[in-house]
Scaffold this motif. Sequence first.
Motif, mmCIF file in Angstrom:
data_model
loop_
_atom_site.group_PDB
_atom_site.id
_atom_site.type_symbol
_atom_site.label_atom_id
_atom_site.label_comp_id
_atom_site.label_asym_id
_atom_site.label_seq_id
_atom_site.Cartn_x
_atom_site.Cartn_y
_atom_site.Cartn_z
ATOM 1 N N UNK A 80 0.719 -1.181 -0.150
ATOM 2 C CA UNK A 80 -0.066 -0.110 0.022
ATOM 3 C C UNK A 80 0.819 1.104 -0.077
ATOM 4 N N UNK A 81 0.684 2.101 -0.809
ATOM 5 C CA UNK A 81 1.370 3.419 -1.066
ATOM 6 C C UNK A 81 0.610 4.593 -0.803
ATOM 7 N N UNK A 82 0.858 5.664 -0.168
ATOM 8 C CA UNK A 82 0.113 6.666 -0.145
ATOM 9 C C UNK A 82 0.790 7.966 -0.550
ATOM 10 N N UNK A 83 0.353 8.881 -1.338
ATOM 11 C CA UNK A 83 1.079 9.896 -1.842
ATOM 12 C C UNK A 83 0.253 11.224 -1.371
ATOM 13 N N UNK A 84 1.154 12.237 -1.207
ATOM 14 C CA UNK A 84 0.280 13.640 -0.944
ATOM 15 C C UNK A 84 0.139 14.274 -2.208
ATOM 16 N N UNK A 98 8.361 -2.448 -3.577
ATOM 17 C CA UNK A 98 7.864 -1.342 -4.149
ATOM 18 C C UNK A 98 6.783 -1.330 -5.147
ATOM 19 N N UNK A 99 5.831 -0.891 -5.191
ATOM 20 C CA UNK A 99 4.856 -0.791 -6.494
ATOM 21 C C UNK A 99 5.392 -0.099 -7.573
ATOM 22 N N UNK A 118 -3.590 -3.552 -13.461
ATOM 23 C CA UNK A 118 -2.549 -4.559 -13.156
ATOM 24 C C UNK A 118 -1.502 -3.777 -13.176
ATOM 25 N N UNK A 119 -0.593 -4.791 -11.996
ATOM 26 C CA UNK A 119 0.925 -4.304 -12.007
ATOM 27 C C UNK A 119 1.505 -5.642 -12.114
ATOM 28 N N UNK A 120 1.926 -6.245 -13.413
ATOM 29 C CA UNK A 120 2.434 -7.489 -13.475
ATOM 30 C C UNK A 120 1.290 -8.406 -13.436
ATOM 31 N N UNK A 121 1.643 -9.425 -12.290
ATOM 32 C CA UNK A 121 0.893 -10.330 -11.891
ATOM 33 C C UNK A 121 -0.277 -10.071 -10.977
ATOM 34 N N UNK A 122 0.084 -8.768 -10.381
ATOM 35 C CA UNK A 122 -0.731 -8.332 -9.314
ATOM 36 C C UNK A 122 -1.923 -7.283 -9.713
ATOM 37 N N UNK A 123 -2.939 -7.500 -8.937
ATOM 38 C CA UNK A 123 -4.014 -6.506 -8.995
ATOM 39 C C UNK A 123 -3.726 -5.097 -8.413
ATOM 40 N N UNK A 124 -4.176 -4.141 -9.001
ATOM 41 C CA UNK A 124 -3.767 -2.622 -8.255
ATOM 42 C C UNK A 124 -4.930 -1.877 -8.475
ATOM 43 N N UNK A 138 -4.120 6.748 -2.969
ATOM 44 C CA UNK A 138 -3.395 5.609 -2.343
ATOM 45 C C UNK A 138 -3.498 4.543 -3.270
ATOM 46 N N UNK A 139 -2.524 3.777 -3.546
ATOM 47 C CA UNK A 139 -2.238 2.749 -4.311
ATOM 48 C C UNK A 139 -2.313 1.296 -3.637
#
Length: 455
Positions: A80-84, A98-99, A118-124, A138-139
């Motif tokens: 989980x990433x949060x950006x301002x 890192x995503x 999708x991010x590669x094999x992952x769902x995003x 939020x990612x």
Amino acid sequence: MKIQTKIAIQFSLIVGSLLAVFSFVIYQLFAEFRQQEYYDRLKSKAITTAQLLIKVDEIDRNLLKIIDKNTLTALVDEKVLVFNQHNKLFYSSLDDHVINYSKDLLNRVRKEKYVETNAGDNELVGLLYELNGHHYVILASAYDKFGRSKMANLRDILYTGLIVGIMLTILLGVFFAGNALGPVNQFISQISTITANNLRERLDERNEKDEIGQLAAAFNKMMYRLEQSFELQRSFVSHASHELRTPLAALKSEVEISLDENLNVAQHRGILQNIRKDIDRLIALSNSLLQIVRPLKSKINNTSEVRIDDVVFQAQDELLLSKPDYRISVEYAREPENEKHIIVLGDEPLLKTVFTNLMSNACKYSSNHLALVVIDFNETHTLVSIQDEGIGIPPEDFTAIFEPFYRSRNALTISGFGVGLSVCKKILELHQGKIHVKSKQGKGSIFTVELPHIS
């Protein structure tokens, strides 16, 4: 290729195609459901992280990381990433993972407010979270290990089911096609044994409601007509041979007498006169045979509108021209208000043959040589009745008189070959018409012709 094989192949292709389409649809629906369900879980995780990190002051980044690492509901490879609002990384749930993201992805999230990708094999999942005028991105990303495992199991099950289903379909198709066409194979065996000597053989009609039963019934009807045709042919040949034998034998005798004996001119003249009579009889017989053959060969392909009264009057004129001693009276039972009531579709020469034969018989078998012809009609048919005051027909001969060469016992002394009525019946059948007879022996007969008119 046998019909049984064709049916089995077509049946297998149809069922196999349906199974394949069904399996594909099931797999696609389940895949969409799994993905959407996982996106919802990631969305829920992203919102929870944002609320804990941004709204709850007691929880800082380090504490939230500890919570994320030790939660029991953590997803596989969860990040989980949060950006301002300046797209600076504000929080990362795992420092060593890192995503992979880009500014385009962050800008897309800010524009659309919610993104699933999708991010590669992952769902995003990316979403825009707003608090106190600040907009955070939020990612959340993870790998759906269990869902993909279920999809693999479902795929294997569907593949196996499809293959087994197709194999069973082929086996059942062959079995049921063979079972359905079994009666046809029996028919083929029975038909192969039918020859000209056993035309009375018939197929087992079984259930007349299905196509096999209807096929057997149609074949039996055809065999009956074929048998009747063969019988008619045999009867025709037999009677024709008999009728030809008598004048030919007489001719031979006359010629032998003229050759073997010394005769004077008068005797030779008498023999020649007898020969001429026999030749005239042969000509009349030949014409009668041609009358039988002509309607049998006709198909009435080129029909035209024919006025029955015109045909009757033509037959009357031709008959009186050749037989001046005959008397024929033609009248209408009632005046036709609509001329279509006495117009039929048919072959005019053949119809004229019918009325010529009937009027000739009426005059020939009456001592006064008188025939009364009455033209009438009803809603569907034109009716023509030919009445005489002749010798009549015995009741037991009513059905037989329409057979070729048949003559009633009380008519044997009158010249004729017994072919006229059979010709009339055949011609009328070709025109979808009928002929009826009423007769009293010694009183006379009435023959009534029915022909469908065009009204």
